[in-house]
Design an enzyme around this catalytic site. Structure first.
Site, mmCIF file in Angstrom:
data_model
loop_
_atom_site.group_PDB
_atom_site.id
_atom_site.type_symbol
_atom_site.label_atom_id
_atom_site.label_comp_id
_atom_site.label_asym_id
_atom_site.label_seq_id
_atom_site.Cartn_x
_atom_site.Cartn_y
_atom_site.Cartn_z
ATOM 1 N N HIS A 70 -53.785 -1.497 8.106
ATOM 2 C CA HIS A 70 -53.487 -0.676 9.427
ATOM 3 C C HIS A 70 -52.385 -1.414 9.912
ATOM 4 O O HIS A 70 -51.972 -2.512 9.742
ATOM 5 C CB HIS A 70 -54.680 -0.940 10.422
ATOM 6 C CG HIS A 70 -55.906 -0.435 10.058
ATOM 7 N ND1 HIS A 70 -57.054 0.023 10.894
ATOM 8 C CD2 HIS A 70 -56.437 0.257 8.789
ATOM 9 C CE1 HIS A 70 -58.012 0.351 10.365
ATOM 10 N NE2 HIS A 70 -57.601 0.840 9.291
ATOM 11 N N GLU A 122 -51.483 -2.621 12.787
ATOM 12 C CA GLU A 122 -51.670 -3.924 13.598
ATOM 13 C C GLU A 122 -51.771 -5.084 12.540
ATOM 14 O O GLU A 122 -51.075 -6.089 12.851
ATOM 15 C CB GLU A 122 -52.805 -3.766 14.431
ATOM 16 C CG GLU A 122 -52.826 -2.749 15.360
ATOM 17 C CD GLU A 122 -53.663 -1.545 15.150
ATOM 18 O OE1 GLU A 122 -53.327 -0.771 13.827
ATOM 19 O OE2 GLU A 122 -54.361 -0.936 15.673
ATOM 20 N N CYS A 143 -58.707 -0.260 16.466
ATOM 21 C CA CYS A 143 -60.291 -0.224 15.997
ATOM 22 C C CYS A 143 -60.917 -1.511 16.098
ATOM 23 O O CYS A 143 -60.393 -2.670 16.547
ATOM 24 C CB CYS A 143 -60.152 0.438 14.477
ATOM 25 S SG CYS A 143 -59.497 -0.815 13.245
ATOM 26 N N CYS A 145 -59.167 -4.168 13.740
ATOM 27 C CA CYS A 145 -57.824 -4.649 14.366
ATOM 28 C C CYS A 145 -57.909 -5.471 15.580
ATOM 29 O O CYS A 145 -57.206 -6.458 15.729
ATOM 30 C CB CYS A 145 -56.757 -3.561 14.622
ATOM 31 S SG CYS A 145 -56.375 -2.747 12.918
#
Length: 157
Positions: free
Chosen positions: A55, A57, A85, A88
Site C-alpha cells: 500500500h 503508506e 486501512c 497501514c
C-alpha cells in the site's frame, strides 16, 4: 503544519495516486514529510509488485525509515489520499508517526474513524494526531472515477 502546507503536501500525494492508477493500481498516494522535506513517497504498488502489503503508506514509511536510518518516524507527518486501512494504521502507530493527514474517508476499510479507529485507540502506546478531509473532494473523485472506469456499463444507464 498550516492548512495551506497540508493541502500542498496532499497535492503531492495525489500525484503519486494518479501514477498508481496509470499502472492499474487503486489510486492511493502517500507522502512522508519531516522538517518540511519529503523523505518517503509512493502510490499503491500492490498490483505492480504483486505484494499485498505494498500500500502507498507502507512503501512511503519504508522509504522514510531508510532515509532516516531508523524505524522511529517521530517528527514526521504522513499525507495519504485515502483513510488508512487496518494494516497501514497499525504500521503508522508502530512507526511513531506524529501526524496523519488524509483526504477521502473509506467507509469500507478505514481505520481512522470510519470502520474503526486504530490511530487513536486509547489502549495503544502511540496515537498520532489526525486531520481528515484535506483535498477530500479531489481524492474521492479520483477513486470514484477509477472504479467507475472498471465497472461494466449497463445499457440504459
Amino acid at each position: 503544519m498550516t492548512p495551506a502546507s497540508d493541502a500542498t503536501q496532499m497535492q503531492a500525494a495525489l500525484a503519486f495516486a494518479r501514477e498508481a492508477a496509470v499502472g492499474g493500481d487503486v489510486p492511493v498516494g502517500a507522502v512522508v514529510v519531516r522538517d518540511g522535506r519529503v523523505i518517503g513517497a509512493s502510490g499503491n504498488r500492490t498490483l505492480r509488485d504483486q505484494d499485498p502489503t505494498a500500500h502507498a503508506e507502507i512503501v512511503a514509511l519504508r522509504q522514510a525509515a531508510a532515509a532516516l536510518g531508523s524505524w522511529r518516524l517521530t517528527g514526521c507527518t504522513l499525507y495519504v489520499t485515502l483513510e488508512p486501512c487496518a494494516m497501514c494504521a497499525g504500521a503508522i502507530v508502530l512507526a511513531r508517526v506524529d501526524r496523519v493527514v488524509f483526504g477521502a474517508w473509506d467507509d469500507k476499510a478505514g481505520m481512522a474513524g470510519s470502520v474503526g479507529d486504530i490511530l487513536r485507540h486509547p489502549r495503544l502506546n502511540h496515537r498520532p494526531a489526525v486531520r481528515a478531509g484535506v483535498e477530500g473532494e479531489a481524492c474521492g473523485t479520483l477513486l470514484r472515477d477509477f472504479f467507475a472506469s472498471r465497472r461494466p456499463s449497463v445499457p440504459g444507464d
